[in-house]
Design a protein around this motif. Structure first.
Motif: not given
Length: 626
Positions: A239-243
């Protein structure tokens, strides 16, 4: 494609490179592109993607290739290393107006010489089911964009199913569809099934069967890519949130999580045996995550910009007789069950069968080296080896390797030759007797708050056998271990109703720019090329949140510090294109790359150049061997 004279060495486009197996050569006459072979003006367009399928026809030339370039979609017979590409005769060509294809996927279960099922996702959110052999368009999903208006980022058939498929969007949502169902004329109404740590799953409330069957909302910001495990039971989401979030697919249970060093995660893939996941993204790193231990076991640094694709090489994963580590016990039956679902999807299964034959409870010892590759916006291809000293830092190396740090693979690879695997250690882990000590110290010595778990007690069985017992770390951030061991058939997802959903999504696109502008100036990052103006508006609202989250996770098992895990160096790191790379696929006799200019390149494995260049020496690549 080779640069001729006068240019700087670093800017030369390589047309061949050498690994321990031998020389990989670019087959210039096996290049696929638009029929006019003119480089595509890629500014602002969606990435070029490639899909393969084998239709099992009697001629022995059953491979088919699909790729998108701008508004166009092409479908060809893929001749690989055998014959030159004939671009004048596409089986099917489509040009779309108002929207662009962004991704696609074949269903290997239903593919025949007369018919294939191809899903195509689009920039405006629709998904089309087409048959490029019959030249039919059978169905259009989310036609009115009532389900999701954002760009489709990833589409995949559910492994083992002829009718179920999963679609991810840049909104951060995923939807499960059935090709037999319609989408309805009104926006769907949802009912919460399951909710967890920053994810939720809803079912669609409807009197009659309609799409979507389920809606997943995962993390914050875009869901850039997902990948099913080889056995089809688990789903890894980048994901774009880095997770990185790994779910048990049937029960929608969060098995474990990982956080990027900074920025969004853009790509993800599984090792052939399902034990390891590799992710890449905006931190310019490749990160190796253990499925069983739910922790980062290594990072790889070789790219100078964002990593766009990671993939394991099933053919160069090597097996060796040696002292058997406890992690590799497991039954033949378990292993065959695990790889059953992969068989229809991947054509390079020879290493799977070698692993399964040796990965039994017999006294026969085993050790494994994993090969994976990555390509990025820096136009570079990197190949990496994941070796025993990284995988099992707490175990003594077998006596034959303690001093030499070299292991020989006695079984032939799919390419037909015997492989000698040289263990690659990072600069911090000098080779020799001390190598294992350095790795052990770096991975276990730096987590005072969350001491890394001992890998031995929990790793004595394959992933599916370990599900009920728990594969998560003691760290509370990693979520619960998967409690579902239900059937992997697609229908069980609908039948089992233990699932759940989330809150409004925030786009975190490009938030890494503020935090690490200096790093990317130093590395001449080309990341901004892929950013669209609409995405940049999301940057302001998200950067503050992202900074706070990064500070909380750095130094934990979610995101160890750089010095706390081994740092891999690439075996090969070569500039192979003029534009950013968007595709890396390992096939049995070659590997395939593609760049944003719309050129799909075939690299013959050592000894697999075939009749093409043997009969016509002029066709041989003229590039530099490095």
């Amino acid at each position: 494609m080779a640069a001729e004279g006068g240019g700087k060495e670093t800017n030369e486009i390589k047309t061949q490179f050498t690994t321990r197996e031998g020389v990989y050569k670019l087959l210039t006459h096996s290049e696929y592109s638009r029929p006019n072979r003119v480089p595509f003006n890629s500014q602002g367009s969606n990435p070029v993607k490639v899909s393969f399928v084998n239709v099992n026809d009697q001629s022995g030339n059953g491979d088919r290739i699909c790729f998108n370039v701008g508004r166009e979609l092409y479908f060809y017979i893929y001749k690989g290393v055998r014959k030159a590409a004939d671009l004048s005769k596409p089986i099917d060509k489509r040009i779309y107006k108002g929207t662009q294809p962004t991704c696609h996927d074949f269903n290997p279960l239903t593919a025949t010489a007369e018919s294939v099922s191809l899903l195509v996702g689009f920039s405006a959110g629709q998904v089309q089911l087409i048959d490029p052999i019959k030249k039919e368009t059978s169905k259009l999903f989310n036609e009115e964009r009532l389900i999701d208006k954002s760009r489709v980022t990833c589409v995949r058939w559910v492994p083992g199913s002829e009718s179920l498929f999963l679609v991810a969007h840049s909104s951060g949502s995923m939807y499960l569809y059935n090709v037999e169902n319609t989408c309805g004329t009104t926006a769907p109404h949802y009912q919460l099934l399951k909710q967890g740590d920053n994810y939720a799953v809803h079912t669609c409330k409807s009197k009659s069967a309609r799409n979507p069957l389920l809606r997943w909302t995962v993390g914050e910001g875009a869901l850039n890519e997902f990948a099913f495990s080889p056995d089809g039971k688990f789903l890894a989401c980048a994901s774009q949130d880095g997770f990185l979030r790994v779910f048990g697919f049937d029960a929608a249970e969060l098995h474990g999580t990982m956080k990027s060093y900074f920025g969004g995660l853009l790509c993800v893939c599984w090792s052939p045996d399902g034990r390891y996941i590799v992710a890449g993204g905006e931190d310019d790193l490749v990160t190796v995550w253990s499925f069983l231990d739910c922790r980062v076991i290594a990072r790889g640094h070789g790219h100078k910009s964002w990593v766009s694709v990671v993939a394991f090489d099933h053919c160069t994963t090597s097996v060796e007789d040696g002292e058997q580590p406890a992690e590799f016990s497991g039954s033949d039956e378990d292993f065959h069950e695990q790889i059953h679902f992969e068989a229809g999807r991947e054509r390079a299964n020879s290493s799977h069968s070698r692993l399964s034959k040796r990965n039994s409870t017999e006294s026969r010892p085993v050790s494994v080296t994993y090969r994976f590759g990555s390509v990025g916006q820096d136009t570079q291809l990197c190949l990496w080896d994941l070796t025993e000293d990284i995988l099992f830092p707490h175990l003594p190396l077998s006596r034959t390797r303690t001093h030499t740090n070299v292991m020989s693979a006695t079984s032939p690879t799919a390419a037909g030759q015997t492989v000698t695997t040289v263990s690659i250690t990072s600069a911090a882990n000098s080779s020799g007797p001390n190598a294992k000590d350095n790795v052990s110290n770096s991975s276990a010595g730096g987590n005072p708050a969350n001491s890394l778990p001992d890998s031995l007690p929990r790793s004595n069985s394959l992933p599916q056998a370990a599900n009920p017992a728990g594969g998560s770390t003691p760290n509370s951030h990693t979520g619960s271990s998967c409690s579902s061991s239900s059937s992997s058939k697609g229908n069980s997802i609908i039948d089992s109703a233990f699932m759940a959903t989330k809150f409004a999504t925030l786009s975190l696109h490009d938030s890494r720019k503020e935090r690490h502008e200096k790093d990317h100036k130093r590395n001449h990052s080309m990341g901004h090329i892929s950013s669209k103006s609409s995405d940049k508006l999301n940057q302001l609202s998200s950067s503050r949140t992202a900074k706070g989250e990064a500070a909380k996770t750095l130094g934990t098992t979610l995101c160890p510090r750089m010095e706390e895990v081994p740092l891999l160096e690439p075996l090969v790191c070569k500039k192979i294109a003029h534009e950013r790379l968007t595709v890396l696929i390992f096939l049995e006799d070659c590997l395939v790359t593609a760049c944003q200019e719309g050129f799909i390149c075939t690299w013959a494995r050592p000894g697999k150049v075939g009749l093409l260049s043997q009969n016509n020496p002029a066709n041989s690549p003229s590039g530099t061997v490095v």
